[in-house]
Design an enzyme around this catalytic site. Structure first.
Site: not given
Ligand code: DGY
Length: 353
Positions: A189-190, A269, A271, A300, A319
């Site tokens: 994705g982005r 990065t 979840r 978390e 995070h």
């Molecule tokens: C999100 O936006 O989902 C990030 O994990 C926190 O900025």
């Protein structure tokens, strides 16, 4: 629509020097008598509340540095027209039934896995989120983790602090070459695309997996579409960028970790729950040349005595993906804009359900 909502009157001048001679903001009545609960103090919050004309609403902001408990969240949301949340709040069906007057839930994050979207949709509540504005910051931290893990940046600092640096050592902390290596992206994705661009800047071969990516679309981006197993088998660096859904929960477990190259580095990065932490611990322990670099964890926050923190081949930060001043301000702006639109009953700028 202007940020302040209804009632912006602009008077223009024909003068070449002063095109805009007056802006009169008629007092916005749009939010009078409305109640809003904001579950955390956010960067730029007061500024954007004013900018979007929400000053006339009754706004309750949770000022604690820890999130409100579920009970407190429910208590403070009762009778509210809108709520602005962050990812630590559990927004489930029971919450929505208790806060039955909600017209909008505006999440200050792109990820909305803490919100029961189906329950919100069934109750006709739009859920806003903040995609786009955090793409580059998150890809930056993914690439920072990649380089840090590959080149033992944290271990190097710890080595000096432990007073072990006595000479230049030709065999000290040898890492993996980043330039020209193979980067595997899972979730294109982005943020996955932004990570791919960074990889290409480092002359990497980029393999990308997503359920919908075609070979043609991939080729247009200068990357190669691959199956998930191909990505895991061939990449030197595997970076995760999927949302957390029931399909991606523990997407990376023992089999997937074992498929990775002996010196591979896993970057997460997305979840924490996308990676099975018990499987990760077992594989990293058994194969010390594999490395994990995580911005997100399960659980978390991660407690200081978690087994993963005992491993030298596991790098963890708390995070921080979107944690730049610029990005966090933009997230606040977008979340407040979504909130304001939802309160007015207008379409949100970004709607997740
Ligand atoms: C999100 O936006 O989902 C990030 O994990 C926190 O900025």
């Amino acid at each position: 629509m202007n940020p302040a909502g209804r009632g912006l009157l602009v008077m223009a001048s024909s003068s070449p020097h002063v095109r805009l001679i007056g802006i009169v903001i008629l007092t916005s009545k749009a939010y009078t008598h409305m109640k809003v609960f904001i579950t955390r103090r956010l960067l730029g919050l007061d500024e954007y509340i004013a900018q979007y004309g929400l000053g006339t609403a009754e706004i309750d902001i949770w000022e604690g540095s820890l999130p409100p408990s579920y009970e407190e969240l429910v208590r403070r949301s009762k009778g509210c027209d809108g709520v602005l949340t962050v990812l630590t709040e559990k927004i489930d069906a029971a919450y929505m039934d208790a806060a039955a007057t909600l017209k909008v839930i505006s999440q200050c994050a792109v990820g909305v896995n803490n919100i029961d979207l189906k329950a919100a949709t069934e109750r006709g509540i739009p859920v806003g989120n903040t995609p786009g504005v955090l793409t580059e910051a998150t890809a930056d931290i993914a690439f920072a983790l990649l380089i840090s893990a590959a080149r033992h940046i944290v271990a190097g600092t710890e080595y000096i602090k432990a007073d072990k640096w006595k000479t230049w050592d030709p065999l000290l902390l040898l890492g993996q070459q980043v330039w020209g290596a193979t980067l595997g992206i899972i979730g294109y994705g982005r943020i996955g695309k932004a990570m791919a661009k960074r990889g290409k800047g480092f002359n990497m071969r980029v393999l990308a997996y997503s359920r919908t990516l075609t070979a043609e679309e991939a080729a247009n981006d200068g990357v190669e579409a691959a199956s998930m197993d191909e990505v895991l088998r061939e990449a030197d660096f595997v970076s995760l960028h999927t949302p957390l859904t029931k399909d991606t929960h523990h997407l990376i477990s023992t089999r997937e970790l074992q498929l990775m190259k002996p010196n591979a580095i896993l970057i997460n990065t997305a979840r924490g729950e996308v990676v099975d932490p018990a499987a990760l611990y077992a594989v990293l322990k058994q194969e010390p040349t594999k490395i994990a670099a995580l911005d997100v964890t399960e659980p978390e926050p991660m407690p200081a005595d978690h087994p993963l923190l005992t491993l030298p081949n596991c790098l963890i930060v708390p995070h921080l993906g979107s944690a730049t001043n610029q990005t966090r301000r933009e997230m606040t702006r977008l979340a407040v804009a979504n909130l304001a639109a939802g309160l007015r009953g207008e379409p949100l700028l970004h709607r997740a359900n």
